[in-house]
Design a protein around this motif. Structure first.
Motif, PDB file in Angstrom:
ATOM      1  N   GLU A 214       0.802  -1.223   0.000  1.00 49.43           N
ATOM      2  CA  GLU A 214       0.000   0.000   0.000  1.00 49.43           C
ATOM      3  C   GLU A 214       0.835   1.272   0.000  1.00 49.43           C
ATOM      4  O   GLU A 214       0.298   2.356  -0.199  1.00 49.43           O
ATOM      5  N   PHE A 218      -0.281   5.507  -1.290  1.00 51.00           N
ATOM      6  CA  PHE A 218      -0.497   6.717  -0.493  1.00 51.00           C
ATOM      7  C   PHE A 218      -0.282   7.990  -1.309  1.00 51.00           C
ATOM      8  O   PHE A 218      -0.795   9.046  -0.963  1.00 51.00           O
ATOM      9  N   HIS A 224      -6.597   6.137  -3.716  1.00 49.85           N
ATOM     10  CA  HIS A 224      -7.464   6.716  -2.679  1.00 49.85           C
ATOM     11  C   HIS A 224      -8.946   6.550  -3.031  1.00 49.85           C
ATOM     12  O   HIS A 224      -9.786   6.378  -2.150  1.00 49.85           O
ATOM     13  N   ARG A 240      -8.250   6.046   3.032  1.00 47.22           N
ATOM     14  CA  ARG A 240      -7.414   6.534   1.931  1.00 47.22           C
ATOM     15  C   ARG A 240      -7.833   7.946   1.527  1.00 47.22           C
ATOM     16  O   ARG A 240      -6.989   8.792   1.214  1.00 47.22           O
ATOM     17  N   ILE A 243      -6.226  10.853   3.214  1.00 49.95           N
ATOM     18  CA  ILE A 243      -4.891  11.237   2.748  1.00 49.95           C
ATOM     19  C   ILE A 243      -5.015  12.325   1.695  1.00 49.95           C
ATOM     20  O   ILE A 243      -4.310  13.343   1.728  1.00 49.95           O
TER      21      ILE A 243
END
Length: 267
Positions: A214, A218, A224, A240, A243
């Protein structure tokens, strides 16, 4: 002419072209769905023989079937994301560089307004265009599905959640592009930056799907707001999405204060 209208005018022609591209893309790709649905067993057999990593790289999970409306649209949506991502990045890279490239700084700074007011009106114009693009995506999605679903049923809920991810997806590309611009003296070719950024993050997510893990995900909104996850889970991956939201907020804060101090060259 106020700054908001002036900025809208600079966006309008490109917005029309991008919108036509999104509409044509969805219609052309959905045209093939009835054929996929009629050969459902064959398509599922073909999908079973593909490596799971390769399917994930093109936006399809192990349990996503191209023979269903939502399964097929999940595949289409990946290309919609690509187009929307490049468009949003294009507007982000253009957001502050256009004054120097097209020598419109004179127009802006002769107005009796503060830099803060200029930035806010530029924001409003950009957000208006991005919002209109989201409406184009939403309308063309439902129209193309209804035209070519060939009587197949589908759940509206997961599709709506997919479409709700579009504004955040747009803002990620727009915000990072804008942040890069405020820290760069001059961007000569906005479209080159936008294409590189949009496709680069897609390739990064595809590479993540192949190698696993993963960490690389990011850094890319394609992970995401992964359409196959939304389809299977019926919800947005909020861990996600946070982020992206954090990066968007940080980019806007940095851009705001950097712009107030930035030395913009006039003609």
């Amino acid at each position: 002419m106020n700054i908001y209208k002036f900025e809208l005018k600079t966006y309008w022609k490109s917005f029309i072209l991008w919108s036509l591209g999104i509409i044509v893309l969805q219609i052309i790709m959905m045209i093939f769905y009835p054929t996929m649905a009629r050969d459902a067993q064959m398509m599922d057999l073909i999908m079973e023989n593909y490596p799971e990593e390769l399917l994930q790289a093109i936006g399809l999970g192990e349990h996503v079937s191209l023979a269903t409306v939502l399964g097929y649209y999940t595949f289409v949506f990946v290309f919609v994301q690509l187009l929307v991502g490049v468009q949003s990045a294009y507007y982000g890279f253009q957001f502050l560089s256009v004054e120097e490239r097209e020598h419109t700084a004179d127009f802006l700074f002769t107005k009796p307004v503060t830099r803060s007011r200029i930035l806010v009106e530029k924001y409003l114009a950009a957000f208006t265009i991005l919002g209109l693009t989201t409406l184009v995506v939403t309308a063309s999605t439902f129209v193309s599905i209804e035209l070519f679903r060939d009587g197949s049923g589908y759940e509206v809920g997961p599709l709506v959640i997919q479409l709700l991810s579009v504004p955040l997806f747009q803002l990620f590309f727009f915000s990072i592009g804008m942040l890069v611009t405020v820290g760069t003296k001059r961007i000569r070719s906005v479209i080159s930056y936008a294409l590189g950024f949009g496709f680069g993050l897609y390739v990064l997510n595809a590479f993540r799907s192949i190698v696993g893990g993963e960490f690389l995900g990011f850094f890319t909104p394609y992970y995401h707001f992964e359409s196959s996850y939304i389809l299977m889970e019926g919800s947005m991956p909020m861990d996600r999405a946070i982020i992206s939201i954090s990066m968007i907020l940080l980019a806007h804060i940095i851009t705001y204060f950097a712009y107030l101090k930035r030395n913009i060259r006039a003609q």
